[in-house]
Design a protein around this motif. Structure first.
Motif, PDB file in Angstrom:
ATOM      1  N   LYS A 114      37.402  -1.272  76.571  1.00  0.00           N
ATOM      2  CA  LYS A 114      38.747  -1.596  76.095  1.00  0.00           C
ATOM      3  C   LYS A 114      39.381  -2.550  77.097  1.00  0.00           C
ATOM      4  CE  LYS A 114      42.940  -0.429  76.474  1.00  0.00           C
ATOM      5  NZ  LYS A 114      43.536  -1.702  76.090  1.00  0.00           N
ATOM      6  N   PRO A 115      39.398  -3.834  76.744  1.00  0.00           N
ATOM      7  CA  PRO A 115      40.055  -4.794  77.648  1.00  0.00           C
ATOM      8  C   PRO A 115      41.563  -4.633  77.556  1.00  0.00           C
ATOM      9  CG  PRO A 115      38.724  -5.891  75.940  1.00  0.00           C
ATOM     10  CD  PRO A 115      38.874  -4.464  75.546  1.00  0.00           C
ATOM     11  N   SER A 116      42.268  -5.231  78.489  1.00  0.00           N
ATOM     12  CA  SER A 116      43.731  -5.156  78.417  1.00  0.00           C
ATOM     13  C   SER A 116      44.222  -5.869  77.158  1.00  0.00           C
ATOM     14  CB  SER A 116      44.346  -5.821  79.645  1.00  0.00           C
ATOM     15  OG  SER A 116      45.732  -5.979  79.438  1.00  0.00           O
ATOM     16  N   VAL A 120      44.570   3.164  71.688  1.00  0.00           N
ATOM     17  CA  VAL A 120      43.122   2.990  71.793  1.00  0.00           C
ATOM     18  C   VAL A 120      42.575   3.702  73.040  1.00  0.00           C
ATOM     19  CG1 VAL A 120      41.301   1.271  72.095  1.00  0.00           C
ATOM     20  CG2 VAL A 120      43.207   0.781  70.589  1.00  0.00           C
ATOM     21  N   GLY A 121      43.322   3.577  74.143  1.00  0.00           N
ATOM     22  CA  GLY A 121      42.868   4.165  75.409  1.00  0.00           C
ATOM     23  C   GLY A 121      42.809   5.681  75.341  1.00  0.00           C
ATOM     24  N   ASP A 122      43.854   6.296  74.807  1.00  0.00           N
ATOM     25  CA  ASP A 122      43.875   7.765  74.742  1.00  0.00           C
ATOM     26  C   ASP A 122      42.720   8.327  73.908  1.00  0.00           C
ATOM     27  OD1 ASP A 122      45.914   8.139  76.481  1.00  0.00           O
ATOM     28  OD2 ASP A 122      47.452   8.608  74.992  1.00  0.00           O
ATOM     29  N   GLU A 148      56.397   0.363  96.887  1.00  0.00           N
ATOM     30  CA  GLU A 148      55.878   0.270  95.508  1.00  0.00           C
ATOM     31  C   GLU A 148      55.099  -1.031  95.327  1.00  0.00           C
ATOM     32  OE1 GLU A 148      56.136   2.674  93.376  1.00  0.00           O
ATOM     33  OE2 GLU A 148      57.456   3.893  94.630  1.00  0.00           O
ATOM     34  N   GLU A 149      54.052  -0.963  94.512  1.00  0.00           N
ATOM     35  CA  GLU A 149      53.282  -2.180  94.230  1.00  0.00           C
ATOM     36  C   GLU A 149      54.126  -3.120  93.353  1.00  0.00           C
ATOM     37  OE1 GLU A 149      49.786  -1.818  91.642  1.00  0.00           O
ATOM     38  OE2 GLU A 149      48.693  -3.025  93.100  1.00  0.00           O
ATOM     39  N   ILE A 150      54.312  -4.351  93.797  1.00  0.00           N
ATOM     40  CA  ILE A 150      55.085  -5.321  92.994  1.00  0.00           C
ATOM     41  C   ILE A 150      54.135  -6.135  92.111  1.00  0.00           C
ATOM     42  CG2 ILE A 150      56.611  -7.343  93.108  1.00  0.00           C
ATOM     43  CD1 ILE A 150      57.855  -6.146  95.621  1.00  0.00           C
TER      44      ILE A 150
HETATM   45  O1  TXE Z   1      48.581  -1.598  83.697  1.00  0.00           O
HETATM   46  P1  TXE Z   1      47.881  -0.487  82.832  1.00  0.00           P
HETATM   47  P2  TXE Z   1      49.891  -2.431  83.314  1.00  0.00           P
HETATM   48  C1  TXE Z   1      49.310  -2.281  88.373  1.00  0.00           C
HETATM   49  C2  TXE Z   1      50.359  -3.305  88.704  1.00  0.00           C
HETATM   50  C3  TXE Z   1      51.072  -3.465  87.424  1.00  0.00           C
HETATM   51  C4  TXE Z   1      51.049  -2.054  86.911  1.00  0.00           C
HETATM   52  C5  TXE Z   1      51.222  -1.903  85.442  1.00  0.00           C
HETATM   53  O2  TXE Z   1      51.232  -2.796  89.673  1.00  0.00           O
HETATM   54  O3  TXE Z   1      52.380  -3.925  87.589  1.00  0.00           O
HETATM   55  O4  TXE Z   1      49.787  -1.579  87.270  1.00  0.00           O
HETATM   56  O5  TXE Z   1      50.388  -2.798  84.765  1.00  0.00           O
HETATM   57  C6  TXE Z   1      44.930   0.495  79.634  1.00  0.00           C
HETATM   58  N1  TXE Z   1      44.608   5.388  78.267  1.00  0.00           N
HETATM   59  N2  TXE Z   1      48.022  -2.869  88.057  1.00  0.00           N
HETATM   60  O6  TXE Z   1      50.922  -1.577  82.689  1.00  0.00           O
HETATM   61  O7  TXE Z   1      48.743  -0.072  81.716  1.00  0.00           O
HETATM   62  C7  TXE Z   1      45.591  -0.811  79.308  1.00  0.00           C
HETATM   63  O8  TXE Z   1      45.572  -1.039  77.924  1.00  0.00           O
HETATM   64  C8  TXE Z   1      43.633   4.505  78.548  1.00  0.00           C
HETATM   65  C9  TXE Z   1      47.054  -2.810  89.100  1.00  0.00           C
HETATM   66  O9  TXE Z   1      49.495  -3.593  82.562  1.00  0.00           O
HETATM   67  O10 TXE Z   1      47.386   0.524  83.789  1.00  0.00           O
HETATM   68  C10 TXE Z   1      44.728  -1.759  80.108  1.00  0.00           C
HETATM   69  O11 TXE Z   1      43.505  -1.998  79.429  1.00  0.00           O
HETATM   70  N3  TXE Z   1      43.881   3.245  78.890  1.00  0.00           N
HETATM   71  C11 TXE Z   1      45.717  -3.166  88.645  1.00  0.00           C
HETATM   72  C12 TXE Z   1      44.457  -0.946  81.387  1.00  0.00           C
HETATM   73  O12 TXE Z   1      44.713   0.408  81.022  1.00  0.00           O
HETATM   74  C13 TXE Z   1      45.159   2.859  78.999  1.00  0.00           C
HETATM   75  C14 TXE Z   1      45.548  -4.124  87.557  1.00  0.00           C
HETATM   76  C15 TXE Z   1      45.347  -1.296  82.576  1.00  0.00           C
HETATM   77  O13 TXE Z   1      46.685  -1.313  82.177  1.00  0.00           O
HETATM   78  C16 TXE Z   1      46.221   3.746  78.739  1.00  0.00           C
HETATM   79  C17 TXE Z   1      46.595  -4.052  86.564  1.00  0.00           C
HETATM   80  C18 TXE Z   1      45.899   5.060  78.351  1.00  0.00           C
HETATM   81  N4  TXE Z   1      46.841   5.963  78.071  1.00  0.00           N
HETATM   82  C19 TXE Z   1      47.788  -3.465  86.867  1.00  0.00           C
HETATM   83  N5  TXE Z   1      47.385   3.070  78.929  1.00  0.00           N
HETATM   84  C20 TXE Z   1      44.619  -3.164  89.640  1.00  0.00           C
HETATM   85  N6  TXE Z   1      44.328  -2.006  90.228  1.00  0.00           N
HETATM   86  O14 TXE Z   1      43.997  -4.168  89.874  1.00  0.00           O
HETATM   87  C21 TXE Z   1      47.057   1.818  79.286  1.00  0.00           C
HETATM   88  N7  TXE Z   1      45.717   1.674  79.331  1.00  0.00           N
END
Ligand code: TXE
Length: 480
Positions: free
Chosen positions: A173-175, A209-211, A383-385
């Motif tokens: 599941k890509p973002s 999709v993730g859940d 906090e991570e920005i």
């Molecule tokens: O990440 P999400 P977001 C950090 C960074 C950013 C914050 C939020 O600080 O500002 O996270 O970013 C999937 N079950 N990083 O909200 O939501 C989602 O669809 C399963 C750090 O965009 O964590 C995506 O494919 N999957 C980081 C993936 O999780 C779920 C890189 C990441 O998205 C889900 C990105 C669920 N319930 C953000 N909900 C790093 N470590 O490099 C979401 N996803």
């Protein structure tokens, strides 16, 4: 406008509910394609296909699996120009970044694990002539590989390569924010005749999709990279199901510059660590600790260095920073900069949205931002920005900087700049981080264990750690 499709059992499919949402081009804020708004029914289909394919893929000889993954790596290289342009358009990153880092790494990930399985070994424990124990490792089943938007194809392949190489099948599941290169990868898989059902890619939102993917009874392994909050959510849902889980989460990484550091090298690395990929890398050094003796000269030189960085059209070679990944994320980062000002932070450079002209006027650009005057314990430094924002913090002694570096909930990486080799080792030994660099940043050997301590994650991936994560050991004891 192009419709992105799911890749299930070797075919490109519409989501079963026929619903889509908009995909934005961050460089100009326009909608340029449609993303499947998939749901549980698509996940069921994909997991079913992957489960069926596991029967033959897990029994396919290593050499054959390796050859197929190498063929996929070749095809990525053949299509690299298209992938570079697509990654930049989907994510806002510069084409230069996609050309130098993202896309080459995607094929390297596949090559690395395709060949690693040919060089793996098994263990044997002898019991003084009484018995022999041999430990084999076997594929587990369907791996759920969930990847984020900052390095889309790079991190997707970082997960699927070891999962597939070791004989598992995958539902990825890509973002939802950056689905395009995963879609192109599925087209490439079809073109090269990659076996059906072995790799499946389902697009859509995390909740829809993730859940269902992480809680599906037939996905015993979960590899996730993303935000710490999402990681906590996945851990809470899946822990009672005893799934094998690897979580690569956020960071608030310290970059420590001692007075005896190679000054110019430290300046270059600190700028790279803060602003590469618009500061959207989990390893970015967002807290820059500078020893007091050189604080002012370092600050001046650093600000001068940052003033030369160009923000602009991701397609143009001369630009160092492209666009932020989304409007929401841009606003979040700008909000943090405002918060920093309210807390008494002084903006030394940047601190605002960059408005470009012409077709790019609605793009999501932020000027590289350097802040000083904030304490290590304020929210901005805790906090991570995840944006082009770095805070300068002075320190006096080794002990003091170690304490401050460790005083966050994260523990992903750290960099230390010093010409005193003893100090380098001493500080590295005392930093709570999974990855420590001395006199460099992001130098990556794919064999090393990659991951973080504390709330930066759970487990390690990379090299044989990945091969171990995606397999289950089985010990057989034979009486002699
Ligand atoms: O990440 P999400 P977001 C950090 C960074 C950013 C914050 C939020 O600080 O500002 O996270 O970013 C999937 N079950 N990083 O909200 O939501 C989602 O669809 C399963 C750090 O965009 O964590 C995506 O494919 N999957 C980081 C993936 O999780 C779920 C890189 C990441 O998205 C889900 C990105 C669920 N319930 C953000 N909900 C790093 N470590 O490099 C979401 N996803």
């Amino acid at each position: 406008m192009e419709k992105i499709l799911n890749y299930i059992n070797g075919e490109l499919l519409e989501p079963s509910n026929r619903s889509y949402f908009e995909n934005y081009n961050p460089s100009n804020g326009s909608v340029y394609s449609w993303v499947p708004d998939s749901d549980e029914s698509d996940i069921k289909l994909a997991v079913g296909a992957a489960k069926e394919a596991f029967k033959s893929w897990s029994k396919t000889p290593k050499q054959e699996r390796s050859n197929l993954l190498l063929k996929l790596a070749d095809a990525i290289e053949e299509n690299s120009e298209e992938l570079i342009r697509a990654e930049s358009r989907d994510n806002g990153k510069t084409e230069t970044q996609a050309r130098n880092v993202d896309i080459p790494r995607a094929s390297t990930n596949l090559r690395f694990f395709a060949t690693a399985i040919l060089h793996d070994h098994s263990e044997l424990h002898e019991m003084d002539g009484d018995a022999l124990n041999y430990t084999s490792r076997q594929a587990i089943g369907v791996a759920a590989c969930i990847s984020p938007w900052n390095l889309p194809l790079y991190l997707l392949t970082w997960k699927i390569a070891p999962a597939l190489a070791t004989g598992n099948t995958v539902v990825a599941k890509p973002s939802e924010i950056t689905p395009m290169t995963a879609f192109l990868l599925s087209k490439i898989c079809i073109e090269i005749g990659f076996p059906k059902g072995v790799l499946n890619i389902v697009h859509g939102y995390g909740s829809k999709v993730g859940d269902p993917l992480t809680t599906h009874p037939d996905t015993p392994i979960i590899s996730f990279t993303g935000g710490t909050q999402t990681g906590k959510h996945i851990a809470a849902l899946t822990a009672p199901m005893f799934k094998k889980t690897s979580l690569e989460l956020g960071g608030k990484n310290p970059n420590i510059v001692f007075a005896d550091a190679d000054f110019n090298q430290a300046i270059d690395m600190a700028a790279k660590a803060a602003f590469s990929n618009q500061g959207q890398i989990c390893l970015c050094g967002s807290r820059l600790f500078i020893q007091k003796e050189i604080y002012h000269s370092f600050k001046d030189a650093f600000v001068q260095k940052v003033s030369a960085l160009k923000v602009g059209d991701p397609k143009a070679n001369e630009n160092d920073l492209g666009a932020m990944v989304s409007e929401t994320h841009m606003k979040k980062v700008l909000g943090k900069i405002e918060e920093a000002k309210k807390l008494g932070g002084k903006i030394l450079i940047g601190g605002e949205r960059a408005i470009l002209g012409g077709e790019l006027r609605n793009g999501y650009y932020i000027r590289p931002t350097v802040i000083e005057g904030l304490s290590n314990d304020c929210t901005i430094n805790q906090e991570e920005i995840f944006g082009p924002v770095v805070c300068l913090i002075p320190f006096e002694t080794e002990e003091e900087v170690i304490e401050m570096a460790n005083a966050t909930k994260y523990g992903l990486s750290a960099s230390i700049f010093t010409e005193n080799i003893g100090r380098g080792h001493r500080v590295a030994a005392n930093i709570d981080a999974g990855i420590v660099w001395i006199n460099t940043w992001i130098t990556r050997d794919l064999r090393i264990p990659f991951g973080g301590m504390k709330q930066s994650g759970l487990g390690r991936e990379g090299g044989f750690k990945s091969l171990q994560f995606f397999t289950e050991p089985k010990n057989v004891c034979v009486k002699i």
